[in-house]
Enzyme design. Structure first.
Site, PDB file in Angstrom:
ATOM      1  N   ASP A   1       0.837  -1.199   0.000  1.00 23.16           N
ATOM      2  CA  ASP A   1       0.000   0.000   0.000  1.00 23.16           C
ATOM      3  C   ASP A   1       0.875   1.254   0.000  1.00 23.16           C
ATOM      4  O   ASP A   1       1.945   1.282   0.606  1.00 23.16           O
ATOM      5  CB  ASP A   1      -0.886  -0.027   1.248  1.00 23.16           C
TER       6      ASP A   1
ATOM      7  N   GLU B   1       1.817   0.009  -4.941  1.00 24.80           N
ATOM      8  CA  GLU B   1       0.815   0.998  -5.332  1.00 24.80           C
ATOM      9  C   GLU B   1       1.491   2.360  -5.474  1.00 24.80           C
ATOM     10  O   GLU B   1       1.929   2.946  -4.497  1.00 24.80           O
ATOM     11  CB  GLU B   1      -0.307   1.089  -4.297  1.00 24.80           C
TER      12      GLU B   1
END
Length: 614
Positions: free
Chosen positions: A329, A358
């Protein structure tokens, strides 16, 4: 993640109590036979640093030294584990009478050679709280600050790991090959904790999701169904109810001295500062060190003890749960030197593994900076195998919603993919139509079934690793609301009282059944298609509302035609001679009809046509 900011700002910061009588050791166990022979155990207990720990004699294991910090409640034991060490139990004693045991386990056979997810795979993204409630007894759990509230869009709805286990036969039949669950780790926050990104224990599955043992059982049972497990890890931040907020291991453990300062120390989200040769040090720090929100303190990965903690945590979960991949993330928000070391450590231990980061940008020049093999102007070397292709996602939605012209429509997709020269390995990009942080593809395409089918056909047949958000196969929709609680809608059939059930097909509309059949056909074809998993992509300039391309391997060629026109097209194939060769027949994937390639191909209005040449 960036759209969580407004929600988290309204959450209160509660006091975390420390159990001074119990000592924790992180990681809680380890393995012999690892590539790296060093291990650092973090001990946490009141005044634990005052103990003079000694390791009882154990062949092949040596207590090298003990690091103490400015906080006497922490001690870091540095061990050396030789290749000759055998599985067993380490015993540590202190002169003050303290004692604890530590397990060294045997690794699974060929653990270091595990294959990570790749371009032959489709990752099915699940927010487990919203997917299926397999165990209603854990909807609320003792000691957790937030109880179940299934009628609240931002509340916990009760979905769990058992629900995912129960759904494995459905997922296998659908054609899924990898599961990506949003973080199932403990999020003991007072509100809005269901999403999983405010972690309060990096080594513990949230009890409302199940247990560590159940998570490992999910991995084992998924493997029996031909499905791997990808863990969603957060390196940049943690939940404000974590013990670290009240008892920091070191004074510099948290960025900006652990103070959000009413938003003064919020991240700027200015990811371009990482590469900007003109960026100020102030702007660089504001991006990397800034917090997302008050309830998500930002970790200082420049602190070497923390950096080592995060590296070992990832390796521990890979070994413990037998993972086939990691999704990271908010990848670029962490310290970039740390990220290079973190990814290198994991890929050294598991050379065939895969990690996707990400980096939420539609600019491939920024995203490609992070992929392994990229030669960057500033000399930065990354070991991250994969990044998420936000450029293609954005371009695809624009292409399908725009009228066709020289600079609108399919040309957006064509140009996005043409930028692949920026990436060292475009076949290892994660491609997707939507995810848990944006409106669903069916919503973005204005509830247009035909456009949604075209979008998913492209995503499941172009280059890269495919990712699909749960419920896309039955047209889950958040029209009328951009709230994350509505984007992360309950999966039909996963909860009591629902009128429709995607697992059984009961109560689904005609359009939902159509979409489900389309997705199942594509996914199951993708599982066995050499052209889609290994083949070269050759695409052709869009013309007259049609975007076409070929995937070619030694044994198979797949032709894809995406027709946006409201009428049928008779489409000649003379321009495709370079990929067709002498082939004269193909089979259309969805209808299974034989197609003569010496004639113009019929492209129905607003449709995708997929021709398979064996």
């Amino acid at each position: 993640m960036k759209s969580l900011i407004q929600i988290f700002l309204v959450s209160a910061l509660l006091t975390t109590c420390i159990n001074v009588n119990a000592m924790t050791a992180s990681p809680q166990s380890w393995w012999v036979g690892m590539q790296t022979n060093s291990l650092q155990i973090m001990l946490h207990k009141q005044n634990v640093a005052k103990h003079q720990w000694q390791l009882m004699p154990y062949s092949g294991v040596n207590l090298h030294n003990i690091i103490k910090t400015d906080n006497p409640n922490y001690a870091f034991l540095n061990l050396e584990i030789s290749p000759s060490a055998k599985p067993g139990t380490l015993v540590f004693n202190s002169a003050a009478g303290g004692r604890f045991e530590y397990s060294l386990n045997a690794r699974k056979a060929n653990s270091s050679k595990r294959r990570g997810f790749d371009s032959s795979d489709t990752l099915y993204l699940i927010n487990p709280d919203r997917f299926a409630n397999g165990d209603s007894t854990n909807d609320s759990a003792k000691g957790m600050l937030e109880a179940a509230n299934p009628i609240e869009r931002g509340g916990r709805h009760g979905g769990d790991i058992q629900g995912v286990i129960d759904a494995l036969p459905y997922l296998q039949k659908l054609g899924v090959t990898q599961l990506w669950l949003t973080p199932p780790l403990e999020n003991n926050m007072p509100s809005y904790s269901y999403h999983g990104y405010a972690i309060t224990d990096f080594y513990k599955i949230d009890p409302r999701m199940g247990s560590n043992a159940l998570y490992r059982e999910l991995a084992a049972k998924a493997k029996q169904h031909g499905i791997g497990l990808v863990m969603d890890l957060v390196l940049n931040h943690f939940g404000s109810e974590h013990v670290w907020m009240k008892d920091k291991p070191t004074a510099d453990w948290i960025n900006f001295n652990g103070d959000f300062a009413n938003g003064k120390h919020a991240t700027s989200h200015a990811r371009q500062t990482i590469q900007d040769p003109h960026a100020s040090d102030f702007d660089k720090r504001q991006f990397s060190d800034g917090w997302f929100v008050a309830t998500m303190p930002d970790l200082n990965q420049r602190q070497p003890l923390l950096a080592n903690y995060l590296i070992q945590n990832a390796i521990w979960w890979i070994e413990y749960a037998d993972l086939s991949g990691i999704r990271v993330d908010t990848y670029s928000y962490s310290d970039k030197a740390f990220l290079a070391n973190w990814t290198k450590a994991i890929m050294t231990e598991y050379p065939q593994f895969n990690i996707v980061g990400e980096e939420w940008t539609s600019n491939p020049a920024i995203a490609s900076y992070w992929q392994a093999g990229k030669v960057n102007n500033d000399g930065y070397t990354s070991s991250l195998p994969s990044v998420m292709d936000f450029s293609l996602q954005e371009s695809l939605i624009q292409a399908l919603n725009e009228d066709e012209s020289w600079n609108t429509g399919w040309v957006k997709v064509y140009q996005s993919i043409a930028n692949d020269f920026l990436y060292p390995n475009p076949d290892n990009l994660l491609v997707f139509a939507d995810n848990h942080d944006m409106s669903r593809v069916y919503t973005q395409l204005k509830q247009d079934l035909a456009k949604t089918k075209m979008a998913m056909t492209l995503l499941l047949t172009t280059r890269g690793i495919a990712q699909m958000y749960y419920g896309t196969e039955v047209l889950l929709d958040n029209t009328g609301s951009n709230d994350h609680g509505d984007i992360r809608i309950d999966f039909p059939g996963g909860f009591k009282g629902q009128k429709s059930n995607a697992f059984t097909g009961q109560g689904l509309t005609i359009d939902q059944r159509d979409m489900l059949q389309t997705i199942s056909t594509l996914l199951n074809f993708r599982k066995q298609s050499a052209a889609l998993s290994q083949g070269k992509l050759t695409h052709f300039s869009p013309k007259d509302g049609v975007y076409s391309y070929a995937r070619t391997s030694e044994k198979q060629t797949v032709l894809v035609f995406l027709n946006k026109h409201a009428e049928m097209k008779s489409w000649p194939l003379h321009y495709m001679e370079e990929v067709l060769g002498s082939q004269i027949h193909a089979t259309e994937l969805f209808t299974q009809q034989t197609v003569n390639l010496n004639k113009a191909v019929t492209l129905p209005a607003m449709s995708a046509v997929v021709l398979v040449i064996e």
